[in-house]
Enzyme design. Structure first.
Site, PDB file in Angstrom:
ATOM      1  N   THR A   1       0.804  -1.225   0.000  1.00 33.93           N
ATOM      2  CA  THR A   1       0.000   0.000   0.000  1.00 33.93           C
ATOM      3  C   THR A   1       0.835   1.271   0.000  1.00 33.93           C
ATOM      4  O   THR A   1       0.689   2.121  -0.878  1.00 33.93           O
ATOM      5  CB  THR A   1      -0.941  -0.013   1.216  1.00 33.93           C
ATOM      6  OG1 THR A   1      -1.856  -1.104   1.084  1.00 33.93           O
ATOM      7  CG2 THR A   1      -1.724   1.289   1.309  1.00 33.93           C
TER       8      THR A   1
ATOM      9  N   ASP B   1      -0.100  13.506   5.134  1.00 37.68           N
ATOM     10  CA  ASP B   1      -0.098  14.068   6.484  1.00 37.68           C
ATOM     11  C   ASP B   1       1.311  14.080   7.075  1.00 37.68           C
ATOM     12  O   ASP B   1       1.496  14.075   8.291  1.00 37.68           O
ATOM     13  CB  ASP B   1      -1.068  13.309   7.395  1.00 37.68           C
ATOM     14  CG  ASP B   1      -0.846  11.800   7.384  1.00 37.68           C
ATOM     15  OD1 ASP B   1       0.068  11.336   6.668  1.00 37.68           O
ATOM     16  OD2 ASP B   1      -1.599  11.086   8.071  1.00 37.68           O
TER      17      ASP B   1
ATOM     18  N   HIS C   1      -8.266  -8.859   2.737  1.00 38.62           N
ATOM     19  CA  HIS C   1      -7.370  -9.448   3.735  1.00 38.62           C
ATOM     20  C   HIS C   1      -8.121 -10.415   4.645  1.00 38.62           C
ATOM     21  O   HIS C   1      -7.630 -11.498   4.949  1.00 38.62           O
ATOM     22  CB  HIS C   1      -6.731  -8.353   4.584  1.00 38.62           C
ATOM     23  CG  HIS C   1      -5.554  -7.696   3.939  1.00 38.62           C
ATOM     24  ND1 HIS C   1      -4.372  -8.356   3.680  1.00 38.62           N
ATOM     25  CD2 HIS C   1      -5.376  -6.426   3.491  1.00 38.62           C
ATOM     26  CE1 HIS C   1      -3.513  -7.532   3.108  1.00 38.62           C
ATOM     27  NE2 HIS C   1      -4.098  -6.345   2.976  1.00 38.62           N
TER      28      HIS C   1
ATOM     29  N   ASP D   1      -3.922   0.758  -5.732  1.00 37.23           N
ATOM     30  CA  ASP D   1      -2.486   0.631  -5.509  1.00 37.23           C
ATOM     31  C   ASP D   1      -1.952  -0.748  -5.873  1.00 37.23           C
ATOM     32  O   ASP D   1      -0.779  -0.893  -6.220  1.00 37.23           O
ATOM     33  CB  ASP D   1      -2.152   0.955  -4.050  1.00 37.23           C
ATOM     34  CG  ASP D   1      -3.064   0.225  -3.064  1.00 37.23           C
ATOM     35  OD1 ASP D   1      -4.071  -0.372  -3.497  1.00 37.23           O
ATOM     36  OD2 ASP D   1      -2.787   0.272  -1.852  1.00 37.23           O
ATOM     37  N   HIS D   2      -2.791  -1.751  -5.819  1.00 36.00           N
ATOM     38  CA  HIS D   2      -2.357  -3.130  -6.063  1.00 36.00           C
ATOM     39  C   HIS D   2      -3.591  -4.010  -6.109  1.00 36.00           C
ATOM     40  O   HIS D   2      -4.722  -3.525  -5.982  1.00 36.00           O
ATOM     41  CB  HIS D   2      -1.407  -3.609  -4.958  1.00 36.00           C
ATOM     42  CG  HIS D   2      -1.963  -3.402  -3.566  1.00 36.00           C
ATOM     43  ND1 HIS D   2      -3.030  -4.124  -3.069  1.00 36.00           N
ATOM     44  CD2 HIS D   2      -1.623  -2.530  -2.579  1.00 36.00           C
ATOM     45  CE1 HIS D   2      -3.317  -3.710  -1.849  1.00 36.00           C
ATOM     46  NE2 HIS D   2      -2.479  -2.736  -1.525  1.00 36.00           N
TER      47      HIS D   2
ATOM     48  N   ASP E   1      26.352  -2.463 -14.653  1.00 34.38           N
ATOM     49  CA  ASP E   1      25.606  -1.803 -13.573  1.00 34.38           C
ATOM     50  C   ASP E   1      26.095  -2.341 -12.234  1.00 34.38           C
ATOM     51  O   ASP E   1      25.346  -2.960 -11.478  1.00 34.38           O
ATOM     52  CB  ASP E   1      24.097  -2.031 -13.751  1.00 34.38           C
ATOM     53  CG  ASP E   1      23.273  -1.227 -12.755  1.00 34.38           C
ATOM     54  OD1 ASP E   1      23.756  -0.169 -12.292  1.00 34.38           O
ATOM     55  OD2 ASP E   1      22.151  -1.653 -12.421  1.00 34.38           O
TER      56      ASP E   1
ATOM     57  N   ASP F   1      22.085   0.620  -9.758  1.00 36.60           N
ATOM     58  CA  ASP F   1      21.127   1.721  -9.663  1.00 36.60           C
ATOM     59  C   ASP F   1      20.201   1.804 -10.870  1.00 36.60           C
ATOM     60  O   ASP F   1      19.401   2.735 -10.981  1.00 36.60           O
ATOM     61  CB  ASP F   1      21.854   3.055  -9.473  1.00 36.60           C
ATOM     62  CG  ASP F   1      22.675   3.470 -10.688  1.00 36.60           C
ATOM     63  OD1 ASP F   1      22.852   2.627 -11.608  1.00 36.60           O
ATOM     64  OD2 ASP F   1      23.146   4.624 -10.725  1.00 36.60           O
TER      65      ASP F   1
ATOM     66  N   HIS G   1      21.107   2.360 -13.950  1.00 31.47           N
ATOM     67  CA  HIS G   1      21.670   3.236 -14.970  1.00 31.47           C
ATOM     68  C   HIS G   1      23.081   2.761 -15.322  1.00 31.47           C
ATOM     69  O   HIS G   1      23.755   2.125 -14.504  1.00 31.47           O
ATOM     70  CB  HIS G   1      21.717   4.687 -14.493  1.00 31.47           C
ATOM     71  CG  HIS G   1      20.369   5.289 -14.279  1.00 31.47           C
ATOM     72  ND1 HIS G   1      19.594   5.001 -13.173  1.00 31.47           N
ATOM     73  CD2 HIS G   1      19.631   6.152 -15.036  1.00 31.47           C
ATOM     74  CE1 HIS G   1      18.452   5.670 -13.254  1.00 31.47           C
ATOM     75  NE2 HIS G   1      18.447   6.363 -14.371  1.00 31.47           N
TER      76      HIS G   1
ATOM     77  N   ASP H   1      26.980   2.446 -15.863  1.00 31.39           N
ATOM     78  CA  ASP H   1      28.067   2.852 -14.972  1.00 31.39           C
ATOM     79  C   ASP H   1      29.047   3.791 -15.673  1.00 31.39           C
ATOM     80  O   ASP H   1      29.299   3.672 -16.884  1.00 31.39           O
ATOM     81  CB  ASP H   1      28.847   1.625 -14.494  1.00 31.39           C
ATOM     82  CG  ASP H   1      28.099   0.832 -13.435  1.00 31.39           C
ATOM     83  OD1 ASP H   1      27.131   1.367 -12.863  1.00 31.39           O
ATOM     84  OD2 ASP H   1      28.487  -0.328 -13.194  1.00 31.39           O
TER      85      ASP H   1
END
Length: 874
Positions: A205, A275, A329, A372-373, A751, A755, A757, A759
């Site tokens: 979540t 929040d 759930h 979300d999933h 790599d 990351d 990307h 190297d």
């Protein structure tokens, strides 16, 4: 006694009893009619005033029109309330809807919403006031609206944007239960919806909600799970702890801050992170999360925010509801509880649309409904326990569908914990093992789940509907859960959208939720912060796209590697007896590398049908090497090809591979010896051998020599080469037959810092022993075919289809538990596990593809962000 006599004497008794029964029934029926008539006439003759109704008299102390009963606040204590006081005056204050009794009511100050005649002026009507009390048709029954322009009331210059999240609403629910969800189904019918939206891994979540509003992968924004430890903070994050409000956990720039930084206001009625003072700021308006607030309160408050004066009114809104996740759930995804929860969120969404319609905003607002999933079924019969694999558990485990393992002794042993040993001890232990252990750098690159200190190095990829726990009894195992591999169909989420900016009545192809942030920015006409999405890839959702993408400009153009001599100045310790033992043959073979302009044009047309890959690396010194059957972009510094491109057409019925040429390698005369590999480089390293990037799987025996040159060499682990060779000799031919030909682009990836990307040279840490030839961490293969399979890839007039792979280059094949297995049992599955997007390949190589394909750039971006999937079971 004679039986006939007995029957004769009983007969008169039965007849008498039956006669009495009939008389009694007639009398009772007559009495019932008389009583009914009496009651009906008595009530009908009674005057309405004498009934003492509280309708329109609630809490009125004047008692006008009432006889014998009262409707004031003290009637309950006196015991003289009118018969309908409870329903009309008390219960009406506890509901969020109008009814015929409430229409025109006296204003009830304690009511949740009003149905009084002046409620429109006072802006406190119930959402369905106009429908119930003024006879307007409800939004859900109206025909789909169609307009090229926003239909907004005065004061709404920019259509507001509402982002509505329904937690855990898996895509399959919408297919299965749409007839029970009239409001969401109407949105689906009138607007756009994707077959599904792919969540990021882990499919939890908090990570995914924050990805949606930042456009960042969890590894980039920091919320890598609902539970995690940060060694630098030396703190634990969980949904029940105060740490979740600590801004130190939250990186990136959520959409509400992007809007505020550019002069807009934003309001959030719940969203993970809203929040929290991210970057020191909250949204313009927000609420601290509490799951006890009813959905109707959330909807009503959002509608009230839309009623604010123009100067105070937000342009962007979020709203979040916990269902159907909570029901999934507790009951599992296939349950009455989930159906009930789906209906509750459908009612909430219907209330929102009714409220918007009441304000004439229903065709003004751009609204996105998403999740979300998804959700999957679990069972206590489908659990893997670490106690079955280790005699003693001396580590900490984040349990469930996406487990991570770290040391217990934190922070002291965090960096010295032996994750490699954990993964090794969990690999290939059982024939029916329901998880695969990984070191996070070896996870499929499409997951982008490695580069963050909060992601523990030892990770388990768990089979669908299975769980992994530390020990028995350590956690709940029934009902449903989520967090699994984001390619599982059960983890797919919904995405629907409607509004003046969106196209209408259209089903769109699946996409990843990292793309939503850029879409939100486009709807708000603002500039997005840097993110992992591909801006413009969702332009096909919009009537008039705000952002117009263009191809990236090349940072390093190819140099010349021209043909100067037919014989090498340095043989580079290579030999090819088949050519060198006969005078003139090697020179003749090398002359084939000297293509005329016409031959270059022909091979470019055949083998680079979409243009050569552009190099997005600075100082990427390279040259193009042309051959009749393939073309390479040769990286001089790395002494190997950055990429090779060739086209494999559908073979004929009698086609076969050319015969192999054993022990044949020669120097490429076009490349300087100082920029070439030597054949002797691989003698000292017993674990590494050379492979060929272009595998010479087509053409004649003569053209096969074009591939047996040093410029086609790449270093490969011997075990990896088995898989690489099988892919090219068997699977590539299979795919070419299935797809009517393929264009293939392949190459090495570096790599080492994992990351995602490419190297820099100083980040590469492993080389072939005694040389400066770097060892790739991965190899990529991008297969491109024509979507219309009546065309071959070199003559494709329309959309393309892609099948990219990024396969880790490892010294063993333990990931596939391949010991004592033939390649046909595991290689294809291994490649499929490491399927990726073209965009992932681009980021890892510094290349840019398809720049010469005659198609709008936004459509090319759709192609680049497409991820092939092979899951079919939900």
């Amino acid at each position: 006694m004679d039986s006939r006599l007995a029957l004769a004497t009983e007969e008169p008794i039965k007849k008498d009893s039956l006669k009495k029964y009939k008389i009694l029934c007639v009398v009772l029926l007559a009495l019932l009619v008389i009583v009914s008539l009496g009651l009906g006439l008595g009530l009908g003759l009674r005057k309405p005033e004498e009934q003492g109704s509280c309708r329109k008299k609630c809490f009125d102390s004047s008692h006008r029109g009432l006889e014998g009963c009262r409707c004031d606040s003290g009637c309950t204590g006196r015991g003289d309330c009118c018969w309908d006081f409870e329903d009309t005056c008390v219960k009406s204050t506890q509901i969020w809807t109008c009814n015929l009794f409430r229409c025109g009511e006296n204003r009830l100050e304690t009511a949740l919403c009003s149905c009084a005649d002046d409620c429109l002026q006072r802006k406190d009507c119930c959402a369905d006031y106009k429908t119930v009390c003024q006879g307007e048709s409800p939004w859900v029954t109206e025909a789909c609206a169609s307009s090229q322009e926003p239909q907004c009331p005065p004061g709404f210059d920019l259509p507001p944007v509402i982002l509505f999240s329904m937690d855990g609403f898996r895509a399959e629910y919408l297919q299965t239960w749409s007839t029970l969800l009239p409001n969401i189904n109407k949105l689906k019918t009138c607007g756009i919806h994707s077959k599904y939206m792919r969540a990021m891994y882990p499919t939890k979540t908090f990570p995914n909600h924050y990805t949606i509003v930042t456009g960042l992968y969890p590894e980039s924004h920091g919320i890598i799970d609902n539970n995690m430890y940060d060694v630098h903070l030396n703190k634990n994050f969980s949904l029940s702890s105060v740490e979740k409000s600590n801004p130190a956990w939250w990186s990136g720039q959520p959409i509400w801050l992007t809007a505020m930084y550019q002069g807009l206001k934003a309001a959030c009625y719940y969203w993970p992170g809203s929040d929290v003072a991210v970057n020191g700021s909250f949204p313009t308006i927000y609420r601290n999360y509490s799951n006890s607030v009813p959905y109707e309160r959330r909807i009503t408050t959002l509608l009230q925010w839309l009623d604010l004066p123009k100067a105070d009114r937000p342009s962007f809104y979020t709203i979040y509801v916990e269902e159907p996740d909570s029901a999934g759930h507790s009951s599992g995804p296939v349950s009455a509880g989930v159906i009930k929860a789906l209906q509750s969120v459908d009612n909430a969404f219907g209330m929102l649309m009714e409220g918007l319609k009441q304000r004439n905003l229903h065709n003004c607002v751009n609204i996105i409904v998403l999740a979300d999933h998804g959700m999957d079924q679990t069972s206590c019969d489908r659990v893997e326990y670490m106690t079955d694999y280790f005699p003693k558990i001396n580590f900490y485990m984040y349990q469930g569908p996406a487990p991570r393992i770290r040391t217990r002794n934190i922070p002291q042993d965090f960096f010295t914990f032996n994750s490699e040993e954990i993964v090794r001890n969990l690999s290939c232990r059982k024939p029916d093992q329901h998880f695969k252990p990984y070191l996070t750098p070896d996870l499929p690159k499409r997951l982008h789940y490695a580069k963050n200190v909060r992601i523990d190095k030892a990770h388990l990829m768990v089979d669908r509907q299975w769980l992994a726990f530390r020990s028995k009894g350590s956690s709940n195992c029934g009902g449903g859960t989520h967090g699994y591999n984001n390619e599982f169909k059960s983890m797919e989420a919904i995405f629907l959208a409607h509004g003046p900016s969106f196209i209408e009545k259209t089903v769109i192809e699946p996409f990843e939720n990292i793309e939503v942030y850029n879409l939100l920015c486009d709807l708000l006409h603002i500039e997005p912060a840097p993110n992992n999405g591909t801006h413009g890839s969702l332009n096909h959702l919009l009537k008039t796209p705000f952002y117009k993408p263009s191809h990236a400009g090349e940072l390093s153009t190819p140099a010349d590697c021209g043909f100067t001599t037919p014989l090498p100045t340095d043989p580079l310790d290579c030999s090819c007896p088949a050519l060198q033992n006969t005078p003139g043959l090697e020179e003749q073979a090398n002359q084939r590398l000297n293509l005329s302009e016409g031959e270059v044009a022909a091979t470019v047309k055949a083998n680079l049908p979409f243009g050569r890959p552009r190099v997005m690396q600075k100082n990427g010194d390279h040259c193009l090497l042309y051959h009749r059957d393939y073309i390479s972009g040769y990286g001089k510094a790395m002494k190997m090809p950055m990429w090779s491109s060739y086209t494999v057409l559908k073979p004929g019925d009698t086609s076969s591979l050319p015969p192999t040429v054993p022990d044949c390698l020669r120097a490429d005369v076009r490349v300087a010896p100082s920029e070439s590999q030597k054949c002797s480089f691989y003698l000292a390293d017993k674990n590494i051998t050379h492979g060929f990037l272009y595998p010479a799987i087509k053409g004649t025996n003569e053209s096969r020599y074009d591939a047996l040159i040093t410029s086609n060499l790449v270093p490969m682990y011997k075990e990896f080469k088995k898989m690489w060779d099988y892919f090219h000799e068997v699977l590539l031919i299979k795919y070419a037959i299935e797809r009517n030909g393929l264009n293939v682009v392949s190459g090495p990836i570096f790599d080492y810092n994992y990351d995602g990307h490419f190297d820099a040279p100083d980040e590469i840490t492993q080389y072939v022993a005694g040389t400066d030839v770097p060892i790739p961490t991965h190899y990529f293969v991008v297969l491109t075919s024509c979507k219309d399979q009546t065309h071959t890839p070199d003559s494709c007039p329309g959309w393309l289809d892609v099948l990219p792979f990024i396969v880790p280059h490892r010294p063993t094949n333990i990931e596939s538990c391949s010991e004592n297995k033939t390649e046909d049992l595991w290689v294809e599955e291994r490649f499929q596990a490491h399927a990726a997007r073209v965009r992932d390949v681009e980021l890892l190589t510094g290349l840019d593809f398809y720049q010469e394909k005659a198609q709008p750039v936004s459509q090319i971006l759709q192609l680049k962000t497409y991820l092939p999937t092979f899951e079919t079971i939900i």
